[in-house]
Design a protein around this motif. Structure first.
Motif, short mmCIF file in Angstrom:
data_model
loop_
_atom_site.label_atom_id
_atom_site.label_comp_id
_atom_site.label_asym_id
_atom_site.label_seq_id
_atom_site.Cartn_x
_atom_site.Cartn_y
_atom_site.Cartn_z
N LEU A 138 11.77 -13.04 -6.92
CA LEU A 138 10.49 -12.94 -6.22
C LEU A 138 10.28 -14.11 -5.26
CD1 LEU A 138 8.30 -11.66 -9.18
CD2 LEU A 138 8.68 -10.44 -7.03
N GLU A 139 10.84 -15.27 -5.58
CA GLU A 139 10.76 -16.40 -4.66
C GLU A 139 11.56 -16.11 -3.39
OE1 GLU A 139 9.04 -19.16 -4.66
OE2 GLU A 139 8.07 -18.72 -6.59
N GLU A 140 12.63 -15.34 -3.52
CA GLU A 140 13.47 -15.01 -2.37
C GLU A 140 12.92 -13.86 -1.54
OE1 GLU A 140 17.45 -14.15 -3.62
OE2 GLU A 140 17.71 -16.06 -4.66
N PHE A 141 12.08 -13.04 -2.14
CA PHE A 141 11.62 -11.80 -1.51
C PHE A 141 10.64 -12.11 -0.37
CE2 PHE A 141 11.77 -7.24 -3.02
CZ PHE A 141 11.34 -6.69 -1.83
N VAL A 142 11.02 -11.74 0.84
CA VAL A 142 10.16 -12.00 2.01
C VAL A 142 9.95 -10.70 2.78
CG1 VAL A 142 9.91 -13.25 4.19
CG2 VAL A 142 10.98 -14.38 2.22
N VAL A 143 8.71 -10.30 2.94
CA VAL A 143 8.34 -9.17 3.81
C VAL A 143 7.14 -9.64 4.63
CG1 VAL A 143 7.69 -6.75 3.98
CG2 VAL A 143 9.01 -7.53 2.00
N GLU A 144 7.35 -9.84 5.92
CA GLU A 144 6.27 -10.38 6.75
C GLU A 144 6.11 -9.57 8.03
OE1 GLU A 144 7.08 -14.48 7.49
OE2 GLU A 144 6.87 -15.07 5.38
N GLY A 145 4.89 -9.56 8.53
CA GLY A 145 4.56 -8.90 9.78
C GLY A 145 3.11 -9.20 10.11
N GLU A 146 2.72 -8.97 11.32
CA GLU A 146 1.36 -9.29 11.73
C GLU A 146 0.36 -8.45 10.94
OE1 GLU A 146 -1.43 -9.49 15.75
OE2 GLU A 146 0.69 -8.95 15.91
N GLY A 147 -0.49 -9.12 10.16
CA GLY A 147 -1.50 -8.43 9.35
C GLY A 147 -0.96 -7.77 8.10
N LEU A 148 0.33 -7.89 7.85
CA LEU A 148 0.96 -7.21 6.71
C LEU A 148 0.81 -8.04 5.44
CD1 LEU A 148 2.70 -4.71 5.96
CD2 LEU A 148 4.72 -6.11 6.44
N LYS A 149 0.34 -7.40 4.37
CA LYS A 149 0.21 -8.04 3.07
C LYS A 149 1.02 -7.26 2.03
CE LYS A 149 -4.47 -9.82 3.86
NZ LYS A 149 -5.87 -9.84 3.35
N THR A 150 1.55 -7.98 1.04
CA THR A 150 2.26 -7.33 -0.07
C THR A 150 1.79 -7.96 -1.38
OG1 THR A 150 4.15 -8.85 -0.30
CG2 THR A 150 4.29 -7.14 1.42
N ASN A 151 2.24 -7.38 -2.48
CA ASN A 151 1.88 -7.90 -3.80
C ASN A 151 2.96 -8.78 -4.40
OD1 ASN A 151 3.70 -5.85 -4.24
ND2 ASN A 151 2.56 -4.89 -5.92
N VAL A 152 3.87 -9.32 -3.58
CA VAL A 152 4.94 -10.18 -4.11
C VAL A 152 4.35 -11.40 -4.81
CG1 VAL A 152 6.88 -11.67 -3.48
CG2 VAL A 152 6.68 -9.39 -2.47
N ASP A 153 3.41 -12.09 -4.18
CA ASP A 153 2.80 -13.27 -4.81
C ASP A 153 2.02 -12.88 -6.06
OD1 ASP A 153 3.78 -15.12 -3.02
OD2 ASP A 153 2.04 -14.99 -1.68
N PHE A 154 1.45 -11.71 -6.06
CA PHE A 154 0.72 -11.22 -7.23
C PHE A 154 1.66 -11.12 -8.43
CE2 PHE A 154 -0.89 -7.83 -9.95
CZ PHE A 154 -2.22 -8.18 -10.13
N HIS A 155 2.88 -10.59 -8.20
CA HIS A 155 3.86 -10.49 -9.28
C HIS A 155 4.27 -11.88 -9.79
CE1 HIS A 155 4.34 -6.21 -9.36
NE2 HIS A 155 4.76 -6.12 -8.11
N ARG A 156 4.39 -12.83 -8.87
CA ARG A 156 4.71 -14.20 -9.29
C ARG A 156 3.62 -14.75 -10.20
NH1 ARG A 156 5.77 -16.02 -3.18
NH2 ARG A 156 7.85 -15.14 -2.84
#
Length: 444
Positions: free
Chosen positions: A403-421
């Motif tokens: 999860l520390e390695e997982f990166v998904v980024e874009g303008e205005g884009l949010k994900t739940n990666v930090d939530f899982h951490r």
């Protein structure tokens, strides 16, 4: 013999099916809406057909368009994936009547298990415990009588579907009067069936499900259980296999019950029987899902069984190739969603930066790539991170790293990666003391 399969779905599950078909030497046909023109499943399939505008009702849920695509492409069979038409008995019946192969249970079986009340009656007959509640659909007067008998709180559920829709928790008569018509209305809109039933509302249960495979010759085998207790709004977010919450004797009883249930309904293909476990360790039948599950990879990781491959072979008339299941280690799946995880709002947009984790014991199922634009019309699931370890502790540590390695980024884009951490850092999850309402408490 199946030489060509049309995949009546999109996203990561379509990619998943295409990959297994390729290993089997089977050609694939992708269908896509105008919003999915650049999706990975379209690029990977041998052929592709546009089936309409972005709205699911005019594309992925449009049976005539799907059937026309099957005929035009000369496909021998159709794999429905999950969601959309995967558990629609009418669709399965039309496919069967056309002489094509529906890769799933028969239309009769789908109709039976799709009716939660009828499915519960089968479970009762084979001796599987049920949560106390109504034997059939209820109106307000009947619901009131049963609620007084089993005591509040109670939960209202849709008879015609699942996925968390139509569910209302009720704590007193006033709420019952208010929420029953709302649940019936939601059920009718979602499933075309306004019937609802009520059950005792279990306090902080765990969600345990058993993966099953069955062929046309009466052979039924279980691949073990999964725990899916990390949920929000009745939607699963994290799944584990095996469950750290049950012992071998409970596991044996569950699997024996599932085999009896599947034999009673002449089940065929891959399916999942779901249970709630109360705080005393008692199990209660919930429902059966007659399709591949989103969370099937965790079971594949600990058994080495390609569940989709078995699905297809069974549909081709072959016997199950698995005689004995050996389970090894521990696996956890994290659903990566394009959403704000704290207010549950989808977050579509273009992916401008993407890095997917790798290494020993890591599996990523996804349809996204750098430059891909996540459309706003469908489920927010964009990837599944599945980790394996020798035991649960190692799997959790590996998940933290991934999860520390997982990166998904874009303008205005949010994900739940930090939530899982954040979830992994909680004592309750690390000690397997979480339950189906844990996230509600965690977010307070």
């Amino acid at each position: 013999m199946i030489r060509k399969i049309l995949i009546a779905n999109r996203g990561e599950i379509a990619v998943r099916v295409i990959r297994t078909c390729r290993e089997l030497g089977i050609k694939t046909v992708a269908v896509y809406s105008e919003a999915d023109r650049d999706s990975m499943h379209v690029k990977l399939a041998d052929e592709s057909i546009c089936i309409g505008p972005p709205e699911p009702s005019k594309s992925y849920l449009d049976i005539p368009r799907i059937m026309a695509s099957i005929e035009v492409s000369s496909s021998d069979g159709v794999h429905p994936g999950y969601g959309f038409l995967s558990e629609n008995p009418k669709f399965a019946e039309i496919v069967e009547a056309s002489g094509k192969v529906f890769i799933g249970p028969s239309s009769e079986t789908l109709e039976l298990i799709g009716d939660k009340i009828k499915a519960k009656e089968v479970a009762r007959k084979v001796g599987i415990p049920l949560v106390p509640g109504s034997d059939g659909p209820v109106d307000f007067q009947k619901a009131l009588e049963i609620a007084k008998e089993i005591k509040y709180p109670v939960v209202i559920k849709s008879a015609g579907g699942g996925g968390g829709r139509g569910i209302r928790v009720v704590y007193d008569e006033k709420e019952l009067r208010e929420k029953l018509p709302l649940a019936m209305q939601e059920s009718k809109l979602a499933f075309g069936d306004e019937r609802v039933y009520i059950e005792k509302y279990l306090i902080n249960p765990k969600h345990i499900e058993v993966q099953v495979l069955a062929d046309n010759y009466g052979n039924v085998i279980t691949l073990g259980e999964r725990e899916c207790s990390i949920q929000r709004r009745y939607q699963k977010l994290v799944e584990e296999a095996p469950s750290a919450s049950i012992d071998d004797s409970q596991r044996k009883l569950l699997e024996e019950a599932v085999v009896e249930f599947c034999k009673a309904i002449n089940y065929r293909g891959a399916g999942t029987v779901e249970f709630l476990m109360d705080q005393e360790g008692n199990f209660y039948f919930m429902e059966m899902n007659g399709r591949i599950q989103v969370e099937h990879p965790v079971t594949e990781m600990i058994t080495g069984v390609d569940i989709v491959k078995e699905q297809i072979k069974v549909a081709m008339g072959e016997r199950l190739s698995i005689k004995k299941v050996e389970r090894r280690g521990y696996a956890i799946e994290f659903r990566i969603n394009a959403e704000d995880p704290y207010i549950f709002l989808p977050s579509p947009g273009k992916i401008e930066k993407l890095f997917l984790p790798g290494g020993l014991g890591i599996r990523i199922d996804t349809h996204i790539y750098c430059g891909y634009r996540i459309p706003p019309f469908y489920d927010s699931l964009i990837a599944k991170l599945v980790v394996w370890g020798k035991n649960r502790e190692e799997a959790i540590e590996r998940a933290k790293r991934a999860l520390e390695e997982f990166v998904v980024e874009g303008e205005g884009l949010k994900t739940n990666v930090d939530f899982h951490r954040r979830l992994l850092a909680t004592r309750e999850f690390r000690t397997a003391k979480h339950h189906v309402r844990f996230l509600e408490e965690m977010l307070l």
